[in-house]
Design a protein around this motif. Structure first.
Motif, short mmCIF file in Angstrom:
data_model
loop_
_atom_site.label_atom_id
_atom_site.label_comp_id
_atom_site.label_asym_id
_atom_site.label_seq_id
_atom_site.Cartn_x
_atom_site.Cartn_y
_atom_site.Cartn_z
N GLY A 228 0.85 -1.19 0.00
CA GLY A 228 0.00 0.00 0.00
C GLY A 228 0.88 1.24 0.00
O GLY A 228 1.93 1.26 0.65
N ARG A 229 0.47 2.26 -0.75
CA ARG A 229 1.28 3.48 -0.77
C ARG A 229 0.40 4.69 -1.06
O ARG A 229 -0.45 4.63 -1.95
CB ARG A 229 2.36 3.39 -1.85
CG ARG A 229 3.42 4.46 -1.70
CD ARG A 229 4.39 4.47 -2.85
NE ARG A 229 3.79 5.04 -4.04
CZ ARG A 229 4.40 5.11 -5.22
NH1 ARG A 229 5.60 4.62 -5.36
NH2 ARG A 229 3.79 5.65 -6.25
N ALA A 230 0.62 5.75 -0.31
CA ALA A 230 -0.09 7.00 -0.61
C ALA A 230 0.56 7.60 -1.86
O ALA A 230 1.78 7.59 -1.98
CB ALA A 230 0.02 7.96 0.55
N PRO A 231 -0.26 8.12 -2.82
CA PRO A 231 0.31 8.66 -4.06
C PRO A 231 1.37 9.71 -3.79
O PRO A 231 1.24 10.53 -2.87
CB PRO A 231 -0.90 9.29 -4.77
CG PRO A 231 -2.07 8.57 -4.22
CD PRO A 231 -1.72 8.22 -2.81
N GLY A 232 2.44 9.69 -4.58
CA GLY A 232 3.48 10.70 -4.47
C GLY A 232 4.44 10.49 -3.31
O GLY A 232 5.34 11.28 -3.12
N THR A 233 4.26 9.44 -2.51
CA THR A 233 5.20 9.18 -1.43
C THR A 233 6.04 7.96 -1.77
O THR A 233 5.77 7.27 -2.75
CB THR A 233 4.48 8.90 -0.10
OG1 THR A 233 3.74 7.68 -0.23
CG2 THR A 233 3.53 10.02 0.27
N SER A 234 7.06 7.70 -0.97
CA SER A 234 7.83 6.48 -1.17
C SER A 234 7.67 5.61 0.06
O SER A 234 7.24 6.07 1.11
CB SER A 234 9.30 6.82 -1.39
OG SER A 234 9.81 7.40 -0.21
N ILE A 235 7.98 4.35 -0.08
CA ILE A 235 7.88 3.47 1.08
C ILE A 235 9.17 2.70 1.28
O ILE A 235 9.91 2.45 0.34
CB ILE A 235 6.73 2.44 0.95
CG1 ILE A 235 6.71 1.81 -0.45
CG2 ILE A 235 5.41 3.06 1.31
CD1 ILE A 235 5.78 0.64 -0.58
N ILE A 236 9.43 2.36 2.51
CA ILE A 236 10.54 1.48 2.83
C ILE A 236 9.97 0.36 3.69
O ILE A 236 8.79 0.38 4.04
CB ILE A 236 11.68 2.23 3.56
CG1 ILE A 236 11.12 2.95 4.79
CG2 ILE A 236 12.33 3.24 2.63
CD1 ILE A 236 12.19 3.53 5.68
N ASN A 237 10.82 -0.61 4.01
CA ASN A 237 10.33 -1.76 4.76
C ASN A 237 9.64 -1.38 6.06
O ASN A 237 8.74 -2.04 6.53
CB ASN A 237 11.47 -2.74 5.03
CG ASN A 237 12.63 -2.09 5.77
OD1 ASN A 237 12.98 -0.96 5.50
ND2 ASN A 237 13.20 -2.81 6.71
#
Ligand SMILES: *[C@@H]1O[C@H](CO)[C@@H](O)[C@H](O)[C@H]1NC(C)=O
Ligand SMILES: *[C@@H]1O[C@H](CO)[C@@H](O)[C@H](O)[C@H]1NC(C)=O
Ligand SMILES: *[C@@H]1O[C@H](CO)[C@@H](O)[C@H](O)[C@H]1NC(C)=O
Ligand SMILES: *[C@@H]1O[C@H](CO)[C@@H](O)[C@H](O)[C@H]1NC(C)=O
Ligand SMILES: *[C@@H]1O[C@H](CO)[C@@H](O)[C@H](O)[C@H]1NC(C)=O
Ligand SMILES: *[C@@H]1O[C@H](CO)[C@@H](O)[C@H](O)[C@H]1NC(C)=O
Ligand SMILES: *[C@@H]1O[C@H](CO)[C@@H](O)[C@H](O)[C@H]1NC(C)=O
Ligand SMILES: CC(=O)N[C@H]1CO[C@H](CO)[C@@H](O)[C@@H]1O
Length: 600
Positions: free
Chosen positions: A247-256
């Motif tokens: 899952g990811r909010a648009p325009g953001t990045s994710i890490i573990n």
């Protein structure tokens, strides 16, 4: 005998349940009650599946262990008290991961037409199989095609003709245009039915031209939930399949550390993580829900199997931006150009939109996800956990076969995926999902932990500082990609393989799993057996046989950390070496002609 899979396949075509018999979802009557639930335990239908599959896996495990060459070990007495559960995990990495994974899967399958039976039967003894991104293409196409065996797939010649995915008909530009106009019609149908589409829709359709080729209209009406009515699934004859996305909010990045790991099962889609803690019924995706209750009509047909595989591999959406647009229908070019022109859209090119968001106003967990009208899912590997292990941790399997075909250095893995999963248990998102100790990347690379299989978490007693439930932490059999018979570190974005290249990759995967048909270690099958039975032995207070102790000396990471200089990438038969003897600069088969000749 070989006709049987074909017959099952035809049956399954009949069973496809999309109400429109097309890519667009269609309305159905609502089943009543909430279509979502809090993540308080395993889904009851899944639990029922596993309960029914247990006698099958136990019997297959009995066969494997009896043939594995275990000494001083009484298989039937052990299995009368124990039921080890096995999970198979296949990493992302594009076609490199799908093909290497296919060879690794074939090595575990008793149906494979090879004289080599080193690990044959472990697939039949497994409870779960997970895949993400390139691994989802493998797991998804096999599960959707009624658990076809890998060499049946190759022999049939319909699936996995992976000349460029963006140019399915090769140089036939007219055929190509026909394919894209079909895809445009299908995606347009979904749009006309009132559902927002994103670039993942045409991507999932294009993928289906290789992965769901056996079905009418390349599987445009084949659903992920349809697996439950396939012949193999309804007789509990396949491991329970799970795809992974983030899952990811648009325009953001994710890490573990802050990702929400979504699992996509034939029954449910959702996450155990504190940021969601909810599941929705896969079959009813597309229905507008308010805290799980339908606000209007219910829909089926949203969970298209190609769309699900496209979601798990959404990193590749970007490939569509390089399509030659001349002659393509405007519906497709408009969709694509939106991402080319607008920088904000461009930064979200990897997002699969699930609109309506099934978790809208969910009271199971009041989070950013439940407040949004759209659910945004991205490629399951984007949080750095490129091996789909989290769903297996949530199910407390006893042993995980972690197939790592990641690109960390020179398109080889360096253990990063395991490290990310290890680190996650120390933050809120990963609480209650313990994972055994692993070393840093430098140690992985230089102590030969990426050139041969390694066991992690060998002694549950050493895990007491991670959790109180030490026996619930699986032992991990780590199987990193490395060259034996083929230079298998092809680029993640290589989307074009000749049949020779494809088969070379698969063959090399087979060598990785079997340790070159057991030739590098005649006790390899026994050692894998020792790893499979380990947690149940510990629970029962049984000590290991001397043979298993020796295996653990050979294959367990013993806690050593490497501090010296980097030794580089020169692979010998069983480890890293400074000698250039084994170096083949030409990316061709024939790296070592002495290996198993499996796929003729
Ligand atoms: C796949 O299904 C067939 C038929 O249902 C069964 O014979 C076979 O054992 C299954 N394969 C696995 C890996 O369970
Ligand atoms: C996750 O963490 C990264 C790095 O701290 C940050 O850039 C990103 O915005 C975070 N994403 C979310 C969804 O919180
Ligand atoms: C795009 O396809 C057209 C034919 O449909 C061809 O004439 C043209 O050369 C192609 N362009 C590129 C850049 O390949
Ligand atoms: C494959 O590995 C070799 C040796 O590490 C390296 O020279 C080569 O560049 C790698 N290929 C790719 C596509 O990364
Ligand atoms: C477990 O702990 C013991 C005692 O500290 C140690 O000797 C052993 O190497 C550890 N085993 C592993 C697999 O780390
Ligand atoms: C492999 O070893 C040879 C000989 O030591 C060396 O010249 C070469 O650079 C090494 N290759 C890599 C990728 O480390
Ligand atoms: C790694 O493998 C090489 C080649 O087989 C061997 O010489 C070396 O001793 C191994 N290193 C370790 C730590 O086992
Ligand atoms: C195909 C092949 O070479 N199979 C061999 C694998 O290894 C066993 C013994 O370890 C041989 O009996 C097979 O012939």
């Amino acid at each position: 005998m070989y006709l049987i899979p074909q017959i099952l396949l035809l049956l399954q075509v009949v069973l496809a349940t999309s109400p429109t018999n097309d890519y667009a979802p269609g309305s159905v009557s609502c089943p009543g009650g909430s279509l979502t639930r809090a993540a308080t335990g395993i889904n009851t239908q899944e639990e029922n599946y596993i309960t029914n599959r247990n006698p099958i896996t136990k019997s297959a495990l009995g066969t494997f262990l009896s043939n594995a060459g275990l000494t001083d070990f009484d298989v039937s007495s052990f299995l009368s008290q124990a039921q080890p559960s096995i999970g198979l995990a296949f990493s992302g990495g594009g076609y490199r991961a799908m093909l290497t994974g296919a060879g690794e899967l074939a090595a575990l399958d008793s149906r494979t037409w090879s004289k080599d039976k080193t690990l044959a039967g472990i697939l039949q003894a497994s409870s779960y199989i997970t895949g993400l991104s390139g691994g989802s293409w493998l797991v998804g196409s096999v599960a959707s095609n009624d658990n076809l065996s890998i060499d049946q797939i190759l022999a049939d010649g319909n699936l996995w003709n992976i000349q460029s995915i963006l140019d399915y008909y090769g140089i036939n530009v007219i055929g190509d245009t026909v394919m894209w106009s079909h895809i445009a019609d299908q995606v347009n149908d979904k749009s006309n039915a009132g559902f927002e589409t994103s670039i993942t829709d045409p991507w999932g359709r294009a993928l289906s031209y290789q992965l769901l080729t056996n079905f009418d209209d390349k599987g445009d009406a084949v659903l992920w939930s349809d697996i439950t009515s396939s012949s193999a699934f309804s007789t509990f004859q396949m491991p329970f399949p799970i795809l992974v996305a983030d899952g990811r909010a648009p325009g953001t990045s994710i890490i573990n550390l802050n990702s929400t790991v979504f699992e996509l099962t034939p029954y449910e889609l959702g996450s155990w993580d504190p940021s969601l803690k909810s599941f929705v019924q896969t079959k009813y995706l597309g229905t507008t829900l308010d805290n799980g209750q339908a606000t209007g009509q219910c829909y089926n047909g949203y969970d298209n199997a190609g769309f699900f595989m496209g979601t798990s591999s959404s990193l590749f959406n970007e490939a569509l931006l390089s399509l030659n647009q001349s002659g393509l229908p405007s519906f497709i070019t408009d969709l694509i150009n939106k991402y080319v022109v607008d920088p904000i859209e461009n930064s979200n090119v990897d997002v699969a939109d699930y609109n309506p968001n099934p978790f809208y106003k969910s009271t199971n967990q009041d989070t950013t996800i439940s407040k949004a009208s759209v659910l945004n899912l991205v490629d399951g590997g984007e949080d750095g956990q490129n091996i789909p292990i989290v769903p297996l941790l949530n199910r407390n399997v006893d042993v995980i076969f972690a197939h790592d075909n990641s690109d960390n250095i020179n398109s080889w893995p360096d253990g990063s995926s395991l490290i990310n999963t290890f680190e996650r248990q120390f933050v809120q998102q990963g609480e209650n999902v313990a994972f055994p100790y692993v070393p840093d990347q430098k140690t992985f690379r230089n102590l030969n932990l990426t050139s041969k299989p390694v066991f992690f978490g060998c002694d549950a007693q050493n895990l007491t500082s991670l959790t109180d439930d030490i026996y619930d932490v699986p032992l991990v059999i780590y199987l990193p990609n490395r060259p034996f018979t083929y230079w298998s570190n092809t680029s993640t974005f290589k989307l074009d393989y000749s049949d020779t290249e494809r088969n070379g990759m698969i063959q090399n995967g087979y060598e990785i799993s079997t340790r070159k048909n057991g030739t590098l270690d005649s006790e390899w099958a026994a050692c894998v057996g020792c790893a499979i039975i380990r947690r149940e032995q510990e629970r029962l207070g049984q000590s290991q046989t001397p043979q298993c102790q020796q295996c653990f000396t050979n294959y367990c990471w013993d806690g050593t950390i490497y501090e010296g200089a980097d030794l580089g990438d020169n692979y010998s038969d069983d480890g890293l070496t400074k000698s250039a003897t084994y170096y083949n600069s030409k990316n061709v088969a024939g790296f070592d002609d002495g290996a198993t000749n499996l796929f003729k």
